[in-house]
Design a protein around this motif. Structure first.
Motif, PDB file in Angstrom:
ATOM      1  N   UNK A 129       0.843  -1.202   0.000  1.00  0.00           N
ATOM      2  CA  UNK A 129       0.000   0.000   0.000  1.00  0.00           C
ATOM      3  C   UNK A 129       0.880   1.256   0.000  1.00  0.00           C
ATOM      4  N   UNK A 130       1.832   1.298   0.918  1.00  0.00           N
ATOM      5  CA  UNK A 130       2.697   2.477   1.077  1.00  0.00           C
ATOM      6  C   UNK A 130       3.666   2.602  -0.105  1.00  0.00           C
ATOM      7  N   UNK A 131       4.272   1.461  -0.468  1.00  0.00           N
ATOM      8  CA  UNK A 131       5.261   1.503  -1.560  1.00  0.00           C
ATOM      9  C   UNK A 131       4.632   2.010  -2.858  1.00  0.00           C
ATOM     10  N   UNK A 132       3.432   1.467  -3.161  1.00  0.00           N
ATOM     11  CA  UNK A 132       2.786   1.841  -4.422  1.00  0.00           C
ATOM     12  C   UNK A 132       2.543   3.360  -4.446  1.00  0.00           C
ATOM     13  N   UNK A 133       2.081   3.881  -3.317  1.00  0.00           N
ATOM     14  CA  UNK A 133       1.777   5.325  -3.259  1.00  0.00           C
ATOM     15  C   UNK A 133       3.053   6.170  -3.426  1.00  0.00           C
ATOM     16  N   UNK A 134       4.181   5.644  -2.954  1.00  0.00           N
ATOM     17  CA  UNK A 134       5.442   6.394  -3.131  1.00  0.00           C
ATOM     18  C   UNK A 134       5.775   6.532  -4.621  1.00  0.00           C
ATOM     19  N   UNK A 135       5.539   5.468  -5.367  1.00  0.00           N
ATOM     20  CA  UNK A 135       5.788   5.537  -6.816  1.00  0.00           C
ATOM     21  C   UNK A 135       4.734   6.421  -7.485  1.00  0.00           C
ATOM     22  N   UNK A 136       3.498   6.289  -7.019  1.00  0.00           N
ATOM     23  CA  UNK A 136       2.411   7.078  -7.614  1.00  0.00           C
ATOM     24  C   UNK A 136       2.682   8.582  -7.460  1.00  0.00           C
ATOM     25  N   UNK A 137       3.134   8.983  -6.268  1.00  0.00           N
ATOM     26  CA  UNK A 137       3.421  10.411  -6.034  1.00  0.00           C
ATOM     27  C   UNK A 137       4.812  10.805  -6.541  1.00  0.00           C
ATOM     28  N   UNK A 138       5.500   9.850  -7.088  1.00  0.00           N
ATOM     29  CA  UNK A 138       6.840  10.078  -7.665  1.00  0.00           C
ATOM     30  C   UNK A 138       7.740  10.831  -6.692  1.00  0.00           C
ATOM     31  N   UNK A 139       7.903  10.222  -5.534  1.00  0.00           N
ATOM     32  CA  UNK A 139       8.785  10.835  -4.538  1.00  0.00           C
ATOM     33  C   UNK A 139      10.216  10.838  -5.100  1.00  0.00           C
ATOM     34  N   UNK A 147      10.785  14.880 -12.625  1.00  0.00           N
ATOM     35  CA  UNK A 147       9.433  14.305 -12.440  1.00  0.00           C
ATOM     36  C   UNK A 147       9.005  14.261 -10.971  1.00  0.00           C
ATOM     37  N   UNK A 148       9.869  14.732 -10.049  1.00  0.00           N
ATOM     38  CA  UNK A 148       9.526  14.637  -8.619  1.00  0.00           C
ATOM     39  C   UNK A 148       8.153  15.265  -8.344  1.00  0.00           C
ATOM     40  N   UNK A 149       7.304  14.503  -7.696  1.00  0.00           N
ATOM     41  CA  UNK A 149       5.942  14.918  -7.296  1.00  0.00           C
ATOM     42  C   UNK A 149       5.068  15.370  -8.477  1.00  0.00           C
ATOM     43  N   UNK A 150       5.416  14.935  -9.686  1.00  0.00           N
ATOM     44  CA  UNK A 150       4.550  15.246 -10.838  1.00  0.00           C
ATOM     45  C   UNK A 150       3.456  14.189 -10.913  1.00  0.00           C
ATOM     46  N   UNK A 151       2.402  14.463 -11.712  1.00  0.00           N
ATOM     47  CA  UNK A 151       1.332  13.461 -11.845  1.00  0.00           C
ATOM     48  C   UNK A 151       1.214  12.999 -13.292  1.00  0.00           C
ATOM     49  N   UNK A 204       7.891  -3.319  -7.972  1.00  0.00           N
ATOM     50  CA  UNK A 204       8.189  -3.576  -9.395  1.00  0.00           C
ATOM     51  C   UNK A 204       7.012  -3.128 -10.288  1.00  0.00           C
ATOM     52  N   UNK A 205       5.794  -3.500  -9.882  1.00  0.00           N
ATOM     53  CA  UNK A 205       4.607  -3.125 -10.665  1.00  0.00           C
ATOM     54  C   UNK A 205       4.439  -1.608 -10.666  1.00  0.00           C
ATOM     55  N   UNK A 206       4.558  -1.013  -9.463  1.00  0.00           N
ATOM     56  CA  UNK A 206       4.303   0.424  -9.324  1.00  0.00           C
ATOM     57  C   UNK A 206       5.316   1.245 -10.120  1.00  0.00           C
ATOM     58  N   UNK A 207       6.561   0.749 -10.172  1.00  0.00           N
ATOM     59  CA  UNK A 207       7.603   1.481 -10.902  1.00  0.00           C
ATOM     60  C   UNK A 207       7.187   1.669 -12.362  1.00  0.00           C
ATOM     61  N   UNK A 208       6.700   0.595 -12.980  1.00  0.00           N
ATOM     62  CA  UNK A 208       6.356   0.672 -14.404  1.00  0.00           C
ATOM     63  C   UNK A 208       5.039   1.398 -14.650  1.00  0.00           C
ATOM     64  N   UNK A 209       4.046   1.128 -13.803  1.00  0.00           N
ATOM     65  CA  UNK A 209       2.728   1.745 -14.055  1.00  0.00           C
ATOM     66  C   UNK A 209       2.821   3.270 -13.888  1.00  0.00           C
ATOM     67  N   UNK A 210       3.592   3.712 -12.917  1.00  0.00           N
ATOM     68  CA  UNK A 210       3.659   5.158 -12.644  1.00  0.00           C
ATOM     69  C   UNK A 210       4.837   5.843 -13.341  1.00  0.00           C
ATOM     70  N   UNK A 211       5.521   5.105 -14.194  1.00  0.00           N
ATOM     71  CA  UNK A 211       6.679   5.664 -14.901  1.00  0.00           C
ATOM     72  C   UNK A 211       6.221   6.781 -15.852  1.00  0.00           C
TER      73      UNK A 211
END
Ligand SMILES: NC(=O)c1ccc[n+]([C@@H]2O[C@H](COP(=O)([O-])OP(=O)(O)OC[C@H]3O[C@@H](n4cnc5c(N)ncnc54)[C@H](OP(=O)(O)O)[C@@H]3O)[C@@H](O)[C@H]2O)c1
Length: 338
Positions: A129-139, A147-151, A204-211
């Protein structure tokens, strides 16, 4: 070192009183007592000798007595067996109903440090849950600093984040408020294995989806809508099965019954499948794969499917062994196939 515990009869000893065996009452006092020896399953060394154990003592009670002489091995750490290499006896097993003489020999194995199931599950599910959100918010330090904190400009990325978060939040809440586990604990080392699996895949999933270079599914909106319907349908189905399983087990008990379809149509799949919660779980991840069209998600779905198939086959076999009237039409996880 052999530890000898004299478990005195009703009129007597302090040890007996503290062990709780006295609870069995006056009737038990008239019965023939057992002598119980506990050997190390590996070395065959004698670890403990229990004198005058009441015939209706349970394995759980014997574990408590053993714990008194070996405080480092608390009861949930102990595996007590009839054969050194055999299966662990259940805490509810009663001495006089076991195939032993009045001098009973049991074998002990140390299961290692234990941790509660609830802690394990919460740790397993909170990580993704936490890891995915970190990638989503592009910390910072994940993608290029610009791209930091971009959407993302793709709405499917936001939808995927909602679905992923919903799934793991649901699992956490179910762990806390729905599941009635029969085992209180599991070996501590399992938490490292399980967390590596769930946390690793989530990252791994979050890295690619939020790339920033992620491209949406090939068939666009239509594909995403279909995937969302499949995902939500299976989430409701999975939840419905968890509720049905909960209702099979009265609070505080460890009863295992045959699950049957209930009034909830999502449970009707029990006609064909022994572990439909796994079937719906598979459906959810197929939906998520279709939605994101992302290879690591497909890989997670495949690995999860293989793991759940192994478990479902084991549970199906246990049902067939335990219940002679088990519905013959059922398959472990996929109707008529697997
Ligand atoms: N994506 C993945 O890789 C993956 C893999 C596995 C699981 N999961 C998810 O995690 C969920 C839980 O997994 P699980 O393996 O713990 O599921 P499970 O073995 O089916 O157990 C779910 C709950 O129902 C109880 N239960 C099962 N059969 C019962 C019966 N016949 N009578 C009474 N109670 C019964 C279990 O108690 P006990 O403590 O007695 O077992 C447990 O509390 C799955 O449904 C799935 O959504 C995901």
């Amino acid at each position: 070192m052999v530890q000898q515990l004299h478990v005195a009869s009703l009129s007597g000893g302090r040890l007996c009183q503290s062990s709780g065996i006295l609870r069995k009452g006056v009737q038990a006092a008239k019965m023939k007592h057992y002598e119980v020896e506990i050997l190390d399953a590996k070395t065959k060394d004698k670890l403990c000798f229990l004198d005058k154990v009441e015939p209706n003592a349970t394995i759980g009670e014997i574990k408590s007595m053993f714990h008194k002489s070996h405080p480092q091995w608390y009861p949930t750490r102990q595996s007590i067996r009839l054969d050194a290499k055999g299966k662990s006896l259940k805490d509810e097993d009663v001495l006089q109903q076991l195939p032993v003489g009045t001098t009973a020999t049991f074998y002990f194995r140390d299961l290692g440090a234990q941790i509660s199931w609830v802690t394990v599950f919460l740790t397993e599910y909170t990580g993704p849950l936490v890891l995915y959100l970190m990638f989503y918010f592009r910390v910072p330090f994940i993608y290029a600093s610009k791209y930091d904190f971009s959407t993302s400009k793709h709405w499917v990325v936001h939808l995927a984040c909602m679905c992923h978060s919903f799934h793991f939040l649901k699992r956490n809440l179910e762990t806390l408020f729905v599941h009635r586990f029969s085992h209180g604990t599991m070996p501590l080392r399992n938490i490292f294995k399980n967390c590596t699996y769930y946390w690793g895949f989530a990252a791994w999933m979050a890295y690619y989806i939020n790339h920033p270079l992620y491209t949406p599914p090939i068939y666009g909106e239509q594909q995403i809508r279909l995937a969302l319907i499949l995902f939500l349908f299976c989430q409701i189905g999975n939840f419905s099965i968890h509720i049905a399983l909960r209702n099979l087990r009265p609070p505080g008990s460890k009863t295992r019954k045959i699950p049957y379809p209930t009034k909830n149509p999502f449970t009707w799949i029990f006609v064909l499948v022994s572990c439909p919660n796994y079937t719906y779980e598979l459906g959810s991840w197929l939906g998520f794969t279709l939605m994101t069209q992302c290879l690591p998600v497909a890989f997670f779905t495949l690995v999860g499917f293989i793991q759940m198939t192994v478990w479902a086959k084991g549970k199906h076999r246990s049902y067939l062994k335990e219940f002679r009237d088990y519905p013959p039409l059922r398959s472990p996880i996929l109707p008529f196939i697997l």
